[in-house]
Design an enzyme around this catalytic site. Structure first.
Site, short mmCIF file in Angstrom:
data_model
loop_
_atom_site.label_atom_id
_atom_site.label_comp_id
_atom_site.label_asym_id
_atom_site.label_seq_id
_atom_site.Cartn_x
_atom_site.Cartn_y
_atom_site.Cartn_z
N ASP A 15 2.27 -7.76 24.17
CA ASP A 15 2.57 -6.60 24.14
C ASP A 15 2.41 -6.07 22.76
O ASP A 15 1.74 -4.96 22.64
CB ASP A 15 3.88 -6.56 24.64
CG ASP A 15 4.46 -7.36 25.74
OD1 ASP A 15 3.86 -6.93 27.03
OD2 ASP A 15 4.95 -8.27 25.58
N TYR A 210 -0.28 -21.83 26.59
CA TYR A 210 1.01 -21.93 26.96
C TYR A 210 1.48 -23.56 26.99
O TYR A 210 0.82 -24.20 26.92
CB TYR A 210 1.38 -21.33 28.17
CG TYR A 210 0.88 -19.81 28.25
CD1 TYR A 210 1.78 -18.95 27.34
CD2 TYR A 210 0.04 -19.27 28.74
CE1 TYR A 210 1.29 -17.56 27.53
CE2 TYR A 210 -0.38 -17.93 28.99
CZ TYR A 210 0.27 -16.99 27.97
OH TYR A 210 -0.14 -15.77 28.12
N GLN A 267 -3.44 -10.93 12.48
CA GLN A 267 -4.58 -10.68 13.84
C GLN A 267 -5.78 -10.62 13.44
O GLN A 267 -6.72 -11.37 14.10
CB GLN A 267 -4.09 -9.54 14.65
CG GLN A 267 -4.60 -9.20 15.69
CD GLN A 267 -4.18 -7.97 16.53
OE1 GLN A 267 -4.61 -6.93 16.00
NE2 GLN A 267 -3.79 -8.09 17.76
N ARG A 283 -5.25 -17.17 25.65
CA ARG A 283 -4.43 -17.24 26.65
C ARG A 283 -4.06 -15.64 26.71
O ARG A 283 -4.41 -15.05 25.79
CB ARG A 283 -3.21 -18.07 26.16
CG ARG A 283 -2.16 -17.57 25.19
CD ARG A 283 -0.98 -18.15 24.97
NE ARG A 283 0.14 -17.13 24.25
CZ ARG A 283 1.02 -17.67 23.65
NH1 ARG A 283 1.20 -18.97 23.40
NH2 ARG A 283 1.84 -16.98 23.17
N GLY A 284 -3.45 -15.28 27.76
CA GLY A 284 -2.71 -14.07 27.90
C GLY A 284 -3.98 -12.72 28.09
O GLY A 284 -4.77 -13.16 29.07
N GLU A 285 -3.62 -11.88 27.33
CA GLU A 285 -4.64 -10.88 27.50
C GLU A 285 -5.19 -10.57 26.29
O GLU A 285 -6.80 -10.28 26.28
CB GLU A 285 -3.92 -9.54 27.90
CG GLU A 285 -4.67 -8.17 28.06
CD GLU A 285 -3.91 -7.28 28.61
OE1 GLU A 285 -2.94 -7.47 29.63
OE2 GLU A 285 -4.33 -5.87 28.42
N ASP A 286 -4.81 -10.31 25.24
CA ASP A 286 -5.52 -9.80 24.10
C ASP A 286 -6.49 -10.83 23.22
O ASP A 286 -7.37 -10.33 22.96
CB ASP A 286 -4.59 -9.44 23.07
CG ASP A 286 -5.21 -8.48 21.90
OD1 ASP A 286 -5.82 -7.73 22.15
OD2 ASP A 286 -4.91 -8.89 20.86
O1 TRH Z 1 0.82 -13.94 23.51
P1 TRH Z 1 0.39 -13.87 24.81
O2 TRH Z 1 0.38 -14.99 25.81
O3 TRH Z 1 0.64 -12.54 25.36
C1 TRH Z 1 0.90 -12.22 26.98
C2 TRH Z 1 -0.13 -11.72 27.65
O4 TRH Z 1 -0.54 -10.43 26.96
C3 TRH Z 1 0.36 -11.34 29.05
O5 TRH Z 1 -0.47 -10.68 29.78
C4 TRH Z 1 1.53 -10.44 29.05
O6 TRH Z 1 2.00 -10.21 30.07
C5 TRH Z 1 2.62 -11.43 28.12
O7 TRH Z 1 2.20 -11.42 27.04
C6 TRH Z 1 3.58 -10.60 27.95
O8 TRH Z 1 -1.38 -13.95 24.42
P2 TRH Z 1 -2.20 -12.64 23.96
O9 TRH Z 1 -2.26 -11.27 25.02
O10 TRH Z 1 -3.43 -13.11 23.78
O11 TRH Z 1 -1.51 -11.97 22.71
C7 TRH Z 1 -1.63 -12.88 21.46
C8 TRH Z 1 -1.65 -12.23 20.32
O12 TRH Z 1 -1.16 -12.56 19.11
C9 TRH Z 1 -3.15 -11.47 20.20
O13 TRH Z 1 -3.09 -10.19 19.60
C10 TRH Z 1 -3.76 -12.50 18.92
C11 TRH Z 1 -2.17 -12.61 18.16
N1 TRH Z 1 -2.29 -13.75 17.37
C12 TRH Z 1 -2.14 -13.68 16.00
O14 TRH Z 1 -2.51 -12.59 15.27
N2 TRH Z 1 -2.33 -14.71 15.02
C13 TRH Z 1 -2.01 -16.01 15.69
O15 TRH Z 1 -2.01 -16.90 14.78
C14 TRH Z 1 -1.88 -16.21 16.87
C15 TRH Z 1 -1.56 -17.51 17.49
C16 TRH Z 1 -1.97 -15.13 17.72
#
Ligand code: TRH
Length: 393
Positions: A15, A210, A267, A283-286
């Site tokens: 999010d 996850y 990020q 994983r996830g979306e971003d």
């Molecule tokens: O963390 P997520 O599993 O987020 C999920 C999904 O968005 C899902 O669709 C949503 O419904 C749920 O959250 C609530 O995975 P996602 O989307 O890839 O987000 C991870 C974010 O963390 C991404 O912006 C990359 C960032 N990140 C860093 O900036 N540094 C890091 O070391 C890591 C591991 C991730």
């Protein structure tokens, strides 16, 4: 324009990850953004250049230090009348993932509307490759009750086709990354600066997953291959991947696999890492979208939903991403994607090994680049959003 972006952190980092990326993208295009978030703790590592100080114009303590962005506390938006009586709602109000801005803020939107300058209210939805996205993108919905009665919001759906809102991609992203990380030496330098002692000829994979990921099955396979191949470095992101990696390493002290646990990265540093690895498990979306832009072989672990609808979402994305891929490669990669999501058996390493991801001539890599090229034809999300809110629809 002034944008108010509202973000509620439900769980994980997606999010805030999406909202921070959107805010930074908009700010990079000269837009002014107030990012209202109910839990800013993740930003401590995701955007470590922010510092929290009082903003004289707003009279609120805000996260500052990124040009064009002020990170504001959700709670201040709840208590606007007491804490910030003069605040005017922005030209655009984005509620991420239907998070419902606080009533006190919606009341300010009503004030703007009565002045004939209604904010453009947009609900930014989750990403999906399913067909309904094209049908739903851009639809308007009048607000019938509550503080916002009489206002109207519109739905903006990210997606993978021209009839959707597209994907977040900063202007010039590919050219910038290619200039920075286009050569092997640049990529090795980047990894070494993170403490990974990688040598020319080694292979690297990144795991961001996850807790449910069948990490042991993958690590078993990699360690069996290890005997005949150059060193394989497995980069484990902080959190579940690090925990799964550590459990596996304890059970396999002589595996020969090089496991490295990473700290939480900013990020922009995390994004760059995806460009430096030969295989990305995201994983996830971003992070999944960033893996597409990196153009490397990748395996996506989708966010699991209780009602099981994630299985259909995964199939819809695989069908789109791998549409034109040769049959054997496609079925090999799909089998691994399903297994990684617990939606299929772990493929037998002998009869259906993980398709080649290590070599420069890997078909998986070549087809990932081709599918990326198709997506690049699409207008990126922030450009589309700016056009979207510039017309009243
Ligand atoms: O963390 P997520 O599993 O987020 C999920 C999904 O968005 C899902 O669709 C949503 O419904 C749920 O959250 C609530 O995975 P996602 O989307 O890839 O987000 C991870 C974010 O963390 C991404 O912006 C990359 C960032 N990140 C860093 O900036 N540094 C890091 O070391 C890591 C591991 C991730």
């Amino acid at each position: 324009m002034l944008w108010d972006v509202f973000c509620r952190v439900i769980d994980n980092f997606g999010d805030i990850g999406v909202c921070w990326r959107l805010a930074a993208d908009l700010a990079g295009r000269g837009q002014a953004v107030r990012l209202w978030v109910d839990d800013a703790s993740t930003l401590r590592w995701m955007a470590p250049h922010l510092h929290w100080t009082r903003d004289d114009e707003l009279g609120l303590v805000c996260g500052q230090g990124h040009d064009g962005i002020r990170v504001c506390r959700w709670d201040d938006a709840v208590h606007l009348d007491a804490r910030c009586p003069g605040l005017r709602a922005g030209d655009v109000v984005i509620e991420a993932f239907g998070c419902d801005p606080p009533d006190a803020f919606v009341a300010r939107m009503q004030t703007r509307a009565t002045e004939g300058q209604a904010s453009q209210w947009v609900n930014l939805e989750y990403l999906s490759a399913e067909d309904y996205v094209e049908r739903s993108h851009g639809l308007a919905s009048p607000v019938f009750s509550g503080v916002g009665a009489g206002l109207r919001k519109r739905f903006f759906y990210p997606g993978f086709t021209r009839a959707t809102g597209g994907l977040l991609r900063e202007p010039g992203l590919l050219a910038a990354r290619t200039a920075e990380l286009g050569t092997l030496q640049q990529r090795l330098g980047y990894l070494r600066a993170l403490g990974i002692p990688v040598q020319e000829g080694d292979t690297t994979l990144l795991v961001f997953c996850y807790e449910s990921a069948p990490f042991a099955g993958l690590a078993d396979l990699l360690s069996r291959q290890q005997a005949t191949q150059p060193a394989t470095h497995v980069l484990l992101t902080a959190g579940p991947a690090a925990r799964l990696g550590s459990l596996w390493a304890q059970a396999h002290p002589r595996s020969g696999l090089r496991l490295h646990t990473l700290p939480y990265l900013a990020q922009d540093a995390f994004d760059r890492l995806l460009w430096c690895c030969d295989l990305n498990l995201v994983r996830g979306e971003d992070s999944a979208v960033q893996a597409l832009w990196a153009g490397r072989p990748h395996i996506w672990q989708i966010y699991e939903q209780d009602d099981g609808v994630h299985a259909g979402k995964l199939e819809a994305f695989m069908a789109r991403w791998m549409r034109a891929w040769p049959g054997e490669l496609r079925s090999g990669v799909e089998a691994w994607w399903r297994a990684w999501n617990g939606l299929g058996p772990m493929p037998d390493a002998l009869t259906s090994p993980l398709p080649d991801w290590q070599t420069a001539s890997s078909a998986w890599r070549a087809w990932s680049e081709k599918s990326r090229a198709e997506l690049l034809d699409q207008t990126d999300l922030a450009s589309q959003l700016i056009t979207f809110v510039s017309s009243s629809g």
